[in-house]
Design a protein around this motif. Sequence first.
Motif, PDB file in Angstrom:
ATOM      1  N   VAL A 328       0.854  -1.199   0.000  1.00  0.00           N
ATOM      2  CA  VAL A 328       0.000   0.000   0.000  1.00  0.00           C
ATOM      3  C   VAL A 328       0.885   1.243   0.000  1.00  0.00           C
ATOM      4  O   VAL A 328       2.009   1.227   0.518  1.00  0.00           O
ATOM      5  N   CYS A 329       0.376   2.303  -0.603  1.00  0.00           N
ATOM      6  CA  CYS A 329       1.070   3.598  -0.564  1.00  0.00           C
ATOM      7  C   CYS A 329       0.207   4.570   0.240  1.00  0.00           C
ATOM      8  O   CYS A 329      -0.993   4.728  -0.042  1.00  0.00           O
ATOM      9  N   LEU A 330       0.818   5.215   1.229  1.00  0.00           N
ATOM     10  CA  LEU A 330       0.106   6.135   2.121  1.00  0.00           C
ATOM     11  C   LEU A 330       0.679   7.538   1.975  1.00  0.00           C
ATOM     12  O   LEU A 330       1.895   7.704   1.775  1.00  0.00           O
ATOM     13  N   ASP A 331      -0.195   8.553   2.090  1.00  0.00           N
ATOM     14  CA  ASP A 331       0.325   9.918   2.100  1.00  0.00           C
ATOM     15  C   ASP A 331       0.864  10.244   3.488  1.00  0.00           C
ATOM     16  O   ASP A 331       0.853   9.391   4.388  1.00  0.00           O
ATOM     17  N   ALA A 332       1.332  11.471   3.674  1.00  0.00           N
ATOM     18  CA  ALA A 332       1.993  11.835   4.943  1.00  0.00           C
ATOM     19  C   ALA A 332       1.042  11.790   6.131  1.00  0.00           C
ATOM     20  O   ALA A 332       1.476  11.673   7.277  1.00  0.00           O
ATOM     21  N   GLN A 333      -0.272  11.844   5.870  1.00  0.00           N
ATOM     22  CA  GLN A 333      -1.268  11.771   6.956  1.00  0.00           C
ATOM     23  C   GLN A 333      -1.804  10.349   7.145  1.00  0.00           C
ATOM     24  O   GLN A 333      -2.733  10.124   7.917  1.00  0.00           O
ATOM     25  N   GLY A 334      -1.225   9.384   6.419  1.00  0.00           N
ATOM     26  CA  GLY A 334      -1.621   7.987   6.584  1.00  0.00           C
ATOM     27  C   GLY A 334      -2.830   7.582   5.761  1.00  0.00           C
ATOM     28  O   GLY A 334      -3.392   6.508   5.973  1.00  0.00           O
ATOM     29  N   GLN A 335      -3.248   8.426   4.808  1.00  0.00           N
ATOM     30  CA  GLN A 335      -4.392   8.080   3.960  1.00  0.00           C
ATOM     31  C   GLN A 335      -3.958   7.138   2.837  1.00  0.00           C
ATOM     32  O   GLN A 335      -2.897   7.332   2.240  1.00  0.00           O
ATOM     33  N   LEU A 361       6.091   2.542  -8.087  1.00  0.00           N
ATOM     34  CA  LEU A 361       5.183   3.063  -7.068  1.00  0.00           C
ATOM     35  C   LEU A 361       5.884   4.093  -6.178  1.00  0.00           C
ATOM     36  O   LEU A 361       5.298   5.123  -5.816  1.00  0.00           O
ATOM     37  N   ALA A 362       7.123   3.785  -5.802  1.00  0.00           N
ATOM     38  CA  ALA A 362       7.892   4.704  -4.955  1.00  0.00           C
ATOM     39  C   ALA A 362       8.070   6.051  -5.656  1.00  0.00           C
ATOM     40  O   ALA A 362       7.998   7.115  -5.024  1.00  0.00           O
ATOM     41  N   ASP A 363       8.255   5.992  -6.961  1.00  0.00           N
ATOM     42  CA  ASP A 363       8.440   7.210  -7.747  1.00  0.00           C
ATOM     43  C   ASP A 363       7.117   7.965  -7.894  1.00  0.00           C
ATOM     44  O   ASP A 363       7.041   9.178  -7.677  1.00  0.00           O
ATOM     45  N   ALA A 364       6.056   7.212  -8.218  1.00  0.00           N
ATOM     46  CA  ALA A 364       4.753   7.837  -8.473  1.00  0.00           C
ATOM     47  C   ALA A 364       4.180   8.505  -7.235  1.00  0.00           C
ATOM     48  O   ALA A 364       3.574   9.578  -7.330  1.00  0.00           O
ATOM     49  N   TYR A 365       4.371   7.895  -6.078  1.00  0.00           N
ATOM     50  CA  TYR A 365       3.771   8.429  -4.846  1.00  0.00           C
ATOM     51  C   TYR A 365       4.788   9.125  -3.936  1.00  0.00           C
ATOM     52  O   TYR A 365       4.501   9.409  -2.786  1.00  0.00           O
ATOM     53  N   LYS A 366       5.994   9.395  -4.523  1.00  0.00           N
ATOM     54  CA  LYS A 366       7.051  10.135  -3.803  1.00  0.00           C
ATOM     55  C   LYS A 366       7.292   9.548  -2.410  1.00  0.00           C
ATOM     56  O   LYS A 366       7.348  10.269  -1.399  1.00  0.00           O
ATOM     57  N   ILE A 367       7.438   8.225  -2.348  1.00  0.00           N
ATOM     58  CA  ILE A 367       7.617   7.498  -1.094  1.00  0.00           C
ATOM     59  C   ILE A 367       8.946   7.875  -0.437  1.00  0.00           C
ATOM     60  O   ILE A 367       9.986   7.935  -1.096  1.00  0.00           O
ATOM     61  N   GLU A 368       8.885   8.140   0.889  1.00  0.00           N
ATOM     62  CA  GLU A 368      10.086   8.528   1.635  1.00  0.00           C
ATOM     63  C   GLU A 368      10.614   7.396   2.523  1.00  0.00           C
ATOM     64  O   GLU A 368      11.763   7.418   2.948  1.00  0.00           O
ATOM     65  N   ALA A 369       9.740   6.420   2.834  1.00  0.00           N
ATOM     66  CA  ALA A 369      10.161   5.302   3.685  1.00  0.00           C
ATOM     67  C   ALA A 369       9.295   4.086   3.389  1.00  0.00           C
ATOM     68  O   ALA A 369       8.155   4.213   2.940  1.00  0.00           O
ATOM     69  N   ILE A 370       9.859   2.896   3.639  1.00  0.00           N
ATOM     70  CA  ILE A 370       9.122   1.641   3.431  1.00  0.00           C
ATOM     71  C   ILE A 370       9.063   0.883   4.745  1.00  0.00           C
ATOM     72  O   ILE A 370      10.092   0.718   5.426  1.00  0.00           O
ATOM     73  N   ALA A 371       7.855   0.430   5.114  1.00  0.00           N
ATOM     74  CA  ALA A 371       7.650  -0.350   6.333  1.00  0.00           C
ATOM     75  C   ALA A 371       7.291  -1.778   5.940  1.00  0.00           C
ATOM     76  O   ALA A 371       6.303  -1.996   5.240  1.00  0.00           O
ATOM     77  N   ILE A 372       8.098  -2.747   6.387  1.00  0.00           N
ATOM     78  CA  ILE A 372       7.864  -4.160   6.075  1.00  0.00           C
ATOM     79  C   ILE A 372       7.458  -4.883   7.352  1.00  0.00           C
ATOM     80  O   ILE A 372       8.147  -4.780   8.374  1.00  0.00           O
ATOM     81  N   GLY A 373       6.352  -5.600   7.329  1.00  0.00           N
ATOM     82  CA  GLY A 373       5.930  -6.376   8.495  1.00  0.00           C
ATOM     83  C   GLY A 373       6.934  -7.472   8.810  1.00  0.00           C
ATOM     84  O   GLY A 373       7.577  -8.018   7.903  1.00  0.00           O
TER      85      GLY A 373
END
Length: 705
Positions: A328-335, A361-373
């Motif tokens: 999943v990709c989340l914005d800075a507010q967790g949406q 996806l990381a590029d499209a949603y400007k991801i700054e960090a990845i959380a892996i369970g």
Amino acid sequence: MIDYIIQHTQLQKDAVKNTIALLEEDCTIPFISRYRKERTGNLDEVQIADIVKYKEQYEALEKRKKAIIKTLEEQGVLNSEIALKITEAEDLRTLEDLYLPFKKSRKTKAEKARQNGLEPLAKIIMSQNANDVESLAFKYVKGDVVSAEDALEGARHIIAEWINERTDIRNNLRYQLERFALIETKVIKTKQDDEAAQKFRDYFDWQESLSRIPSHRLLAILRAEKEELIRVKITIDDVRALDKIEQRIIRSHNDCANHIEIAIKDAYKRLLLPSLSNEALQIAKEKADDAAITVFAKNLKQLLLGSPLGEKRVMGIDPGFRTGCKVVCLDAQGQLKYNETIFPHPPKNDSVGAMKKISSLADAYKIEAIAIGNGTASRETEALIRKVHFKNDIQVFVVSEAGASIYSASKIAREEFPNYDVTVRGSVSIGRRLQDPLAELVKIDAKSIGVGQYQHDVDQNKLQKQLDIVVENCVNAVGVNINTASKSLLSYVSGIGPKLAENIFNFRSENGPFNSREAIKKVPRLGGKAFEQGAAFLRIKSAKNPLDDSSVHPESYAIVEQMAKDLGKSVHELIGNKMLLQRINLKNYCTDTVGVLTLKDIIQELEKPGLDIREQAKVFTFNQNIKTIEDLREGQLLPGIVNNITNFGCFVDVGIKESGLIHVSNLSDSFVKDVNEHVHLHQQVIVKVLDVDIPRKRIQLKLHK
């Protein structure tokens, strides 16, 4: 009540008295400890919680006294002596002992003997003056009593009951159980080879002092008994116990003494020992529960106050093999902005396609960090992510997914994501935990988070009460952004609760973000008391009044404004200006209700307004060569993360399925009184492998300094 609380807490009288008054005004623990320091003498949350606990204990004791007095009045047996003893009883145990002689069941052997008219014979025997008791017994042979021996046996049952009801004898036996009792276990032969029984193998034939048994061991033994794998018995030296009773009762050497001796043995075996050994075990269980709950509460606090990454755009990944990895990709507010499933691992092995998808996806949603369970396929997924060439620097974190499945199937998750299945919700939870562990974990029943020891075996009401206090204290210590907080998070804010949280959430949805603390008063049913209790814990980012994004209570705004005015500055200029703030003479601003303690808090907050008390999240990497327990070797030094703390040590995740144990004796070369003084939850540590038991999947570690 005040004397009772002081006796148990050793706190100052005025502090206790004022705290009780505040509690009776419906003030919450976080509010009292933070904003009423002058009235309480600077008591902290723990001390105030203790006052609440002993206040409730006292009230329960008084309620029971009234119920017993009412019952005795109805029976027509209440006199001034009994009433005084009941009134002066300081604990429930003493109270129940006083009530015991009047708590008759019509089915007892003694009651049957009384109905047969044998109480006078019992009194003659207890007087110890008669020599030929058997001849006397013939006088009572009538009706259901068919022989002298029948009469004597009935008389002995009455005497046994009298012995059982004597407070001095009960207390002496309690003392012996407290000091000398052993807890003994025996395996049920038909169960000893069962697979379920193997984890309790150590307790198949066990004996230990009940007063010294560690809480985790007692709870493990009681769980094994509950699962019908072992039998548990409490034992003491019967000869010594009987001798102590005889010394208190027998004062002659005649025929009466012989019958009293038989009655003593009967009372001991049939009435006293079963009842009081159960009581002793129950007391030991309560102490074990308290110890386990304390451990759980400490762990939960550390977990809730875990390091947040903050408002960053995050990709959350719930790893898996056959079913794929849910992304999943989340914005800075967790949406939630996007979700997808990739299949990099067996059986599909589409690692190339998965890496391309992650990169795009990381590029499209400007991801700054990845959380892996950190569950199944976590290490393999982390290794894959680290091979991806991202355009920007992206931090990769492995996040505990304990309780994520509970959240994903919950009502809260269904309300948040009605159009998505549990797998997507679980991935969102993993991503949000990195952004803000506190905001996400409050949505999950604390008992399901899995940090503690035997939490499902302890008193569930007591556990829930303690965990609710911990969650409430943590939420209010950090503060809540009212414009982004979920209903779950808002419900733990001082004075708010679930109903008002829903009203705040709905008002925000209909009217847009709050622009001031004053605007909170417009929420339906949020009255003056709720505003007083909660306003200072609710933050308004970018508010016109900068104090609205601080822990300064609105009732103290006028004081801050006066400070700024006296310095010829605005409140904006005062905030963050340490040199300016140091010039303020606090004594000039003391009032009848606001003293130096509160003013010091205000100055501290003005120096760094809205500062998060939590540390920033840090990236951590496991040893990439360690994939399974078979890869471990004695003597290896490995990086790890503390993922659970107990009274007997702590467990460390070294990047494989099984966590290793650092026993309390391996935490330090010196004596360890409290594990929490040496490690804390989620601490990054270096450990040395001491022993690997592959068949039992146990790893022994030592903390490497």
